[in-house]
Design a protein around this motif. Structure first.
Motif, PDB file in Angstrom:
ATOM      1  N   ALA A  58     -14.996   1.520  -1.622  1.00 55.46           N
ATOM      2  CA  ALA A  58     -14.477   0.371  -2.377  1.00 55.46           C
ATOM      3  C   ALA A  58     -13.831   0.839  -3.679  1.00 55.46           C
ATOM      4  O   ALA A  58     -12.762   0.337  -4.076  1.00 55.46           O
ATOM      5  CB  ALA A  58     -15.608  -0.616  -2.661  1.00 55.46           C
ATOM      6  N   ALA A  59     -14.472   1.792  -4.341  1.00 49.09           N
ATOM      7  CA  ALA A  59     -13.913   2.308  -5.597  1.00 49.09           C
ATOM      8  C   ALA A  59     -12.613   3.073  -5.347  1.00 49.09           C
ATOM      9  O   ALA A  59     -11.629   2.918  -6.087  1.00 49.09           O
ATOM     10  CB  ALA A  59     -14.934   3.204  -6.293  1.00 49.09           C
ATOM     11  N   ARG A  60     -12.612   3.906  -4.321  1.00 49.49           N
ATOM     12  CA  ARG A  60     -11.395   4.665  -4.007  1.00 49.49           C
ATOM     13  C   ARG A  60     -10.247   3.724  -3.635  1.00 49.49           C
ATOM     14  O   ARG A  60      -9.092   3.952  -4.015  1.00 49.49           O
ATOM     15  CB  ARG A  60     -11.655   5.652  -2.871  1.00 49.49           C
ATOM     16  CG  ARG A  60     -12.558   6.821  -3.256  1.00 49.49           C
ATOM     17  CD  ARG A  60     -12.716   7.790  -2.097  1.00 49.49           C
ATOM     18  NE  ARG A  60     -13.663   8.845  -2.400  1.00 49.49           N
ATOM     19  CZ  ARG A  60     -13.376   9.933  -3.117  1.00 49.49           C
ATOM     20  NH1 ARG A  60     -12.150  10.102  -3.592  1.00 49.49           N
ATOM     21  NH2 ARG A  60     -14.306  10.850  -3.341  1.00 49.49           N
TER      22      ARG A  60
ATOM     23  N   ALA B 129      -6.746   3.461  -5.667  1.00 49.19           N
ATOM     24  CA  ALA B 129      -5.478   3.745  -4.997  1.00 49.19           C
ATOM     25  C   ALA B 129      -4.560   2.530  -5.010  1.00 49.19           C
ATOM     26  O   ALA B 129      -3.373   2.632  -5.344  1.00 49.19           O
ATOM     27  CB  ALA B 129      -5.748   4.198  -3.560  1.00 49.19           C
ATOM     28  N   ASP B 130      -5.093   1.365  -4.648  1.00 53.02           N
ATOM     29  CA  ASP B 130      -4.267   0.157  -4.604  1.00 53.02           C
ATOM     30  C   ASP B 130      -3.806  -0.253  -6.001  1.00 53.02           C
ATOM     31  O   ASP B 130      -2.685  -0.741  -6.179  1.00 53.02           O
ATOM     32  CB  ASP B 130      -5.045  -0.994  -3.967  1.00 53.02           C
ATOM     33  CG  ASP B 130      -5.248  -0.803  -2.468  1.00 53.02           C
ATOM     34  OD1 ASP B 130      -4.652   0.129  -1.900  1.00 53.02           O
ATOM     35  OD2 ASP B 130      -6.013  -1.594  -1.875  1.00 53.02           O
ATOM     36  N   GLY B 131      -4.692  -0.062  -6.984  1.00 50.14           N
ATOM     37  CA  GLY B 131      -4.335  -0.444  -8.342  1.00 50.14           C
ATOM     38  C   GLY B 131      -3.553   0.615  -9.081  1.00 50.14           C
ATOM     39  O   GLY B 131      -3.093   0.369 -10.202  1.00 50.14           O
ATOM     40  N   ARG B 132      -3.448   1.799  -8.484  1.00 49.91           N
ATOM     41  CA  ARG B 132      -2.743   2.922  -9.118  1.00 49.91           C
ATOM     42  C   ARG B 132      -3.308   3.158 -10.519  1.00 49.91           C
ATOM     43  O   ARG B 132      -2.613   3.146 -11.516  1.00 49.91           O
ATOM     44  CB  ARG B 132      -1.235   2.660  -9.149  1.00 49.91           C
ATOM     45  CG  ARG B 132      -0.645   2.404  -7.757  1.00 49.91           C
ATOM     46  CD  ARG B 132       0.870   2.359  -7.770  1.00 49.91           C
ATOM     47  NE  ARG B 132       1.374   1.372  -8.716  1.00 49.91           N
ATOM     48  CZ  ARG B 132       2.488   1.549  -9.437  1.00 49.91           C
ATOM     49  NH1 ARG B 132       3.188   2.656  -9.346  1.00 49.91           N
ATOM     50  NH2 ARG B 132       2.883   0.604 -10.264  1.00 49.91           N
TER      51      ARG B 132
ATOM     52  N   THR C  56      -3.066  -2.672 -16.523  1.00 51.59           N
ATOM     53  CA  THR C  56      -2.448  -3.708 -15.694  1.00 51.59           C
ATOM     54  C   THR C  56      -3.088  -3.870 -14.325  1.00 51.59           C
ATOM     55  O   THR C  56      -2.666  -4.745 -13.561  1.00 51.59           O
ATOM     56  CB  THR C  56      -0.957  -3.398 -15.490  1.00 51.59           C
ATOM     57  OG1 THR C  56      -0.811  -2.126 -14.845  1.00 51.59           O
ATOM     58  CG2 THR C  56      -0.217  -3.391 -16.817  1.00 51.59           C
ATOM     59  N   ALA C  57      -4.067  -3.087 -13.966  1.00 50.55           N
ATOM     60  CA  ALA C  57      -4.624  -3.096 -12.611  1.00 50.55           C
ATOM     61  C   ALA C  57      -5.751  -4.108 -12.491  1.00 50.55           C
ATOM     62  O   ALA C  57      -6.895  -3.843 -12.866  1.00 50.55           O
ATOM     63  CB  ALA C  57      -5.121  -1.700 -12.235  1.00 50.55           C
ATOM     64  N   GLY C  58      -5.442  -5.281 -11.943  1.00 54.13           N
ATOM     65  CA  GLY C  58      -6.463  -6.307 -11.771  1.00 54.13           C
ATOM     66  C   GLY C  58      -7.583  -5.894 -10.846  1.00 54.13           C
ATOM     67  O   GLY C  58      -8.666  -6.497 -10.865  1.00 54.13           O
ATOM     68  N   GLN C  59      -7.363  -4.864 -10.037  1.00 49.49           N
ATOM     69  CA  GLN C  59      -8.420  -4.383  -9.143  1.00 49.49           C
ATOM     70  C   GLN C  59      -9.663  -3.958  -9.921  1.00 49.49           C
ATOM     71  O   GLN C  59     -10.775  -4.008  -9.391  1.00 49.49           O
ATOM     72  CB  GLN C  59      -7.906  -3.212  -8.296  1.00 49.49           C
ATOM     73  CG  GLN C  59      -6.907  -3.599  -7.218  1.00 49.49           C
ATOM     74  CD  GLN C  59      -5.490  -3.713  -7.734  1.00 49.49           C
ATOM     75  OE1 GLN C  59      -5.240  -3.650  -8.936  1.00 49.49           O
ATOM     76  NE2 GLN C  59      -4.537  -3.880  -6.820  1.00 49.49           N
TER      77      GLN C  59
END
Length: 465
Positions: A11-13, A17-20, A326-329
């Protein structure tokens, strides 16, 4: 904490990755396991590679610390939450705003101090911030609605500093960080801190953001910390009776008071509420995540503890710290990990064990009673009298009573339904409880109408009376 860690790590990875997100640090704290900490990415600090002890900026999570300092002052009689701030601070304007309204962001203060702080990146010191309150707007009427304000919490931090006779940073260290052992939470930027970035929306470039010192706004946004420290802090906000059993920082009842929702953050979508300095995120099935998010140039943070729900071991806290602004993840992952912890690694089910018998005085109360046509069950568990509606959902906590010190037949409802109200027992000459009144409503062994007639009497019987 071993079996579910691949799921946590995945989940963290995925979030990183998705949030860059250049660097991500996450931690879970719970009462029955060793803390779990995981990092992925690059700190951006050439002399200090990313690791479990890497500090990040936590931004507005700082507000939860300031709120605790305010509640400490209240508990010690230094502050009345419903008194105007002008009673404790010499301010040129808006002194009528109460402490409680400022803590819950319902005082109508504008979001930031006077001036263009985020253009200049130069924040006023505490003295100037307070002196310029007459140039700051009251953008909404007092108590009208929720309006988030860094200025409001900063004013409260300076109020506590004035009352204690020190700086906000000194008081925070002495009264919160040291007692809880949060050794890696600091006001200044540590040398081994991660670098915060603005990640380009249309390429893989990442621009370092400046590490802004917010001066007099420090009580609202200044702190740096590690994921492990913040997961422990989240556990304190959720379960202070476990993480701080002696109440060295704050009494558990006071933290409970902070968690009570005073406003919703959106009147058309009740997805989150706000208490006294704390964000409340309902998760369904009587589960609540309590804590705060944080944002500063180059950084986002999510710090929450989990309350209630099946599988919750208690003192379950999570922190997710990321080096992208900026990464809402980052803010989504904290809630996902709390859910996974309760689902994949639930608390052990403790075996039931027989306890001492119910005290003689309260045995006649046990069993079924009726009030307002509804059936209730009174029982004795864990050394206290309890009551719940017979049709209440299984997960709803019972009302719990404690007898008044000098009147054993008068009990105070200390939690649950009708909290604060009295339960009065009426006995016959033999000592049997024949009637009760709870919050002034009559309770009887048989179902009765408000006129005292039994429900088994139909209309013909009633009319013949």
């Amino acid at each position: 904490m071993s079996a579910p860690t691949p799921r946590y790590e995945r989940a963290a990875r995925r979030a990183q990755a998705d949030g860059r997100i250049p660097a991500l640090s996450v931690a879970l704290h719970r009462a029955d396991r060793e803390p779990w900490v995981f990092t992925v990415g690059d700190s951006g600090n050439p002399d200090h590679p990313l690791g479990p002890g890497t500090p990040f900026r936590i931004g507005s999570v700082t507000k939860t610390f300031t709120a605790v300092l305010v509640m400490q002052a209240r508990d010690e009689g230094l502050v009345d939450l419903d008194a105007p701030i002008g009673k404790y601070l010499d301010v040129p304007a808006h002194g009528d705003a109460t402490v409680r309204r400022l803590l819950s962001h319902t005082a109508g203060f504008q979001r930031e101090p006077y001036g263009d702080v985020w253009d200049t990146l130069i924040a006023p010191d505490a003295g100037r911030m307070l002196a310029e309150l007459d140039r700051a707007e009251r953008v909404l009427p007092n108590a009208r609605r929720f309006h988030y304000s860094n200025l409001g919490l900063a004013v409260l931090g300076q109020m506590v500093a004035g009352l204690r006779g020190g700086t906000w940073a000194e008081i925070l260290t002495e009264r919160v960080l040291t007692p809880l052992g949060l050794e890696h939470t600091t006001v200044g930027r540590p040398a081994d801190a991660a670098v915060g970035y603005l990640v380009d929306a249309y390429s893989d470039a990442a621009r370092p953001e400046p590490p802004v010192d917010v001066g007099g706004i420090a009580p609202a946004a200044q702190l740096w910390s590690t994921a492990a420290d913040m997961a422990k802090w989240a556990a304190f906000l959720a379960s202070p009776e476990i993480t701080d059993p002696a109440g060295a920082v704050l009494a558990a009842d006071t933290v409970d008071e902070m968690r009570w929702p005073l406003t919703t953050t959106d009147e058309s979508l009740w997805a989150a509420g706000f208490g006294l300095g704390l964000i409340l995120v309902p998760e369904g099935k009587r589960v609540m995540h309590v804590g705060h998010d944080g944002a500063m140039p180059g950084f986002l943070a999510g710090v929450y503890g989990r309350r209630g729900g099946d599988g919750n071991p208690g003192a379950l806290g999570c922190a997710v710290l990321g080096s992208s602004g900026t990464a809402g993840q980052t803010n989504e992952l904290v809630h996902e990990l709390l859910r996974l912890a309760a689902e994949l690694d639930p608390a052990e089910i403790r075996p039931w064990r027989a306890g001492p018998p119910t005290p003689t005085a309260y045995r006649p109360v046990l069993g079924r009673w009726w009030s307002e046509g509804m059936e209730f069950v009174f029982a004795w568990h864990d050394g206290r009298l309890q009551a719940r509606a017979a049709e209440a959902p299984a997960g709803r906590p019972p009302a719990i009573f404690e007898p008044l010190p000098d009147r054993p037949d008068v009990l105070r409802t200390v939690s649950g339904r009708e909290a604060g109200e009295l339960l009065r027992l009426t006995r016959d000459d033999s000592g049997a409880v024949v009637r009760m009144h709870w919050a002034t409503y009559r309770f009887t062994r048989l179902q009765e109408g408000f006129d005292g007639g039994p429900a088994s009497d139909g209309p013909e019987t009633t009319n013949r009376r």
